[in-house]
Design a protein around this motif. Structure first.
Motif, PDB file in Angstrom:
ATOM      1  N   ASP A 104       0.698  -1.274  -0.133  1.00  0.00           N
ATOM      2  CA  ASP A 104       0.139   0.051   0.003  1.00  0.00           C
ATOM      3  C   ASP A 104       1.012   1.258   0.102  1.00  0.00           C
ATOM      4  O   ASP A 104       1.604   1.592   1.018  1.00  0.00           O
ATOM      5  CB  ASP A 104      -0.968   0.033   1.247  1.00  0.00           C
ATOM      6  CG  ASP A 104      -1.593   1.264   1.497  1.00  0.00           C
ATOM      7  OD1 ASP A 104      -1.623   2.113   0.624  1.00  0.00           O
ATOM      8  OD2 ASP A 104      -2.360   1.457   2.766  1.00  0.00           O
ATOM      9  N   HIS A 128     -10.374  10.561   2.978  1.00  0.00           N
ATOM     10  CA  HIS A 128      -9.201   9.666   2.633  1.00  0.00           C
ATOM     11  C   HIS A 128      -8.462   9.290   3.646  1.00  0.00           C
ATOM     12  O   HIS A 128      -8.332   9.942   4.715  1.00  0.00           O
ATOM     13  CB  HIS A 128      -8.478  10.433   1.456  1.00  0.00           C
ATOM     14  CG  HIS A 128      -7.355   9.759   0.997  1.00  0.00           C
ATOM     15  ND1 HIS A 128      -7.583   8.543   0.599  1.00  0.00           N
ATOM     16  CD2 HIS A 128      -6.255  10.141   0.463  1.00  0.00           C
ATOM     17  CE1 HIS A 128      -6.322   8.263  -0.080  1.00  0.00           C
ATOM     18  NE2 HIS A 128      -5.585   9.059  -0.204  1.00  0.00           N
ATOM     19  N   ASP A 129      -7.702   8.521   3.505  1.00  0.00           N
ATOM     20  CA  ASP A 129      -6.708   8.196   4.664  1.00  0.00           C
ATOM     21  C   ASP A 129      -5.594   8.786   4.737  1.00  0.00           C
ATOM     22  O   ASP A 129      -5.185   9.478   4.137  1.00  0.00           O
ATOM     23  CB  ASP A 129      -6.479   6.487   4.495  1.00  0.00           C
ATOM     24  CG  ASP A 129      -5.629   6.255   3.305  1.00  0.00           C
ATOM     25  OD1 ASP A 129      -5.563   7.564   2.260  1.00  0.00           O
ATOM     26  OD2 ASP A 129      -5.248   5.082   3.204  1.00  0.00           O
ATOM     27  N   HIS A 178     -11.841   1.568  -0.328  1.00  0.00           N
ATOM     28  CA  HIS A 178     -10.823   2.446  -0.410  1.00  0.00           C
ATOM     29  C   HIS A 178     -11.155   3.668  -1.415  1.00  0.00           C
ATOM     30  O   HIS A 178     -11.372   2.941  -2.479  1.00  0.00           O
ATOM     31  CB  HIS A 178      -9.341   2.004  -0.331  1.00  0.00           C
ATOM     32  CG  HIS A 178      -8.434   3.229  -0.305  1.00  0.00           C
ATOM     33  ND1 HIS A 178      -8.133   4.047   0.707  1.00  0.00           N
ATOM     34  CD2 HIS A 178      -7.608   3.550  -1.415  1.00  0.00           C
ATOM     35  CE1 HIS A 178      -7.165   4.837   0.273  1.00  0.00           C
ATOM     36  NE2 HIS A 178      -6.813   4.658  -0.938  1.00  0.00           N
ATOM     37  N   GLU A 204     -14.358   2.822   3.964  1.00  0.00           N
ATOM     38  CA  GLU A 204     -13.310   3.463   4.890  1.00  0.00           C
ATOM     39  C   GLU A 204     -13.129   4.860   4.476  1.00  0.00           C
ATOM     40  O   GLU A 204     -12.933   5.319   3.327  1.00  0.00           O
ATOM     41  CB  GLU A 204     -12.048   2.677   5.141  1.00  0.00           C
ATOM     42  CG  GLU A 204     -11.237   2.658   3.743  1.00  0.00           C
ATOM     43  CD  GLU A 204      -9.888   3.591   3.663  1.00  0.00           C
ATOM     44  OE1 GLU A 204      -9.115   3.063   4.307  1.00  0.00           O
ATOM     45  OE2 GLU A 204     -10.202   4.645   3.377  1.00  0.00           O
ATOM     46  N   PHE A 260      -5.922  -3.841   1.146  1.00  0.00           N
ATOM     47  CA  PHE A 260      -6.626  -3.534   2.383  1.00  0.00           C
ATOM     48  C   PHE A 260      -7.124  -4.558   3.082  1.00  0.00           C
ATOM     49  O   PHE A 260      -7.550  -5.444   2.194  1.00  0.00           O
ATOM     50  CB  PHE A 260      -7.446  -2.374   2.016  1.00  0.00           C
ATOM     51  CG  PHE A 260      -6.830  -1.115   1.698  1.00  0.00           C
ATOM     52  CD1 PHE A 260      -6.388  -0.170   2.591  1.00  0.00           C
ATOM     53  CD2 PHE A 260      -6.763  -0.805   0.182  1.00  0.00           C
ATOM     54  CE1 PHE A 260      -5.831   1.135   2.127  1.00  0.00           C
ATOM     55  CE2 PHE A 260      -6.303   0.449  -0.055  1.00  0.00           C
ATOM     56  CZ  PHE A 260      -5.744   1.281   0.776  1.00  0.00           C
TER      57      PHE A 260
END
Length: 288
Positions: A42, A119-120, A195, A213, A245
């Motif tokens: 990732d 967003h992550d 994602h 997520e 993920f």
């Protein structure tokens, strides 16, 4: 002009596998490509090993794509190799912002405008979405920047680079038309992904991406219930997940809606064919 291409292939580095495909389609065996983030990793959380940094440091050209990890990595590489040229392949590209209006923070509210997800890894509403390799027109822009940089670094190969770029551009135009035609009947529909990587793809096709997520977190039980209710209301039968993920939240939703989980990989190396594959998977999902 460089000596590298006469004594052997030009050493080039990229961040993710889809970029390697673009470089190789344009340059063929005139280059040797090193990828910073190996397949299956990732890029939002990846950190290269010291050995990898040394290996990447041999590159004469480094093609950036606007991912956060590049800031630190590129400054480290540039310090080690002074004559490395860093090329931002996304320069001049319009960047879509992440917004909070489409993700589970507001599940249950139906937003019909083209807003998307959180967003992550510290990215929040308003920050630019980095997934710029997932729409044909944006890929074409990146390919052009790669071609220009290769021509400058290796003038002896310029004619070949330009011919290959033109062929790639024609192919991307074809793919864009095919995808638009395939997904035309579903314009305005939502697809659910774990994602939020497919915002540019969605924008190009008039679709809406809903993320399971956001902010790098799997949904809370309450958010999960709201997502399930919303997916049922929208008649969604497929939750798309990325292999990088954990898929458990997506599986919970799929089970609750009597649907299934389908894997689509935004980091697949063969990026041109992958765009067609993503369109086919979305079409199948809408038809269920």
């Amino acid at each position: 002009p460089l000596g590298d291409s006469r004594t052997g292939p030009l050493n080039v580095a990229v961040t993710i596998p889809p970029q390697a495909e673009l470089v190789e389609r344009i340059a063929g065996d005139r280059v040797r490509v090193e990828i910073a983030v190996p397949p299956g990793q990732d890029p939002h959380t990846f950190s290269p090993s010291p050995r990898q940094v040394v290996s990447l440091g041999r590159a004469r050209l480094y093609f950036c794509i606007g991912l956060p990890l590049e800031d630190h990595l590129v400054s480290k590489l540039a310090a080690a190799r002074r004559n490395m040229t860093v090329v931002d392949t996304t320069e001049g590209l319009p960047r879509r912002p992440f917004t909070e209006h489409e993700g589970h923070q507001c599940a249950g509210h139906h937003h019909h405008h083209h807003a998307h997800d959180g967003h992550d890894c510290g990215a929040h509403a308003g920050q630019p979405d980095p997934h710029v390799w997932l729409a044909p027109r944006l890929l074409s822009h990146q390919a052009e920047r790669i071609c220009e940089a290769l021509c400058e670094a290796d003038p002896a190969g310029a004619e070949r680079y330009r011919a290959n770029f033109r062929a790639l551009q024609a192919r991307l135009d074809e793919v864009e038309a095919e995808i638009a035609e395939k997904l035309q009947p579903y314009r305005g529909r939502a697809f659910y992904v774990f994602h939020p990587a497919f915002g540019y793809f969605a924008d190009a096709c008039g679709l809406r991406q809903v993320a399971v997520e956001t902010g790098g977190q799997s949904p809370s039980p309450r958010q999960l219930r709201a997502l399930i209710a919303r997916a049922k209301a929208e008649g969604v039968k497929v939750i798309f997940v990325q292999p990088q993920f954990d898929q458990r939240s997506a599986e919970s939703i799929a089970t609750a809606i009597g649907g299934s989980v389908v894997v689509i990989d935004p980091l697949e190396r063969n990026v041109v064919e992958n765009l067609e594959e993503i369109a086919s998977q979305l079409q199948r999902g809408f038809e269920r």
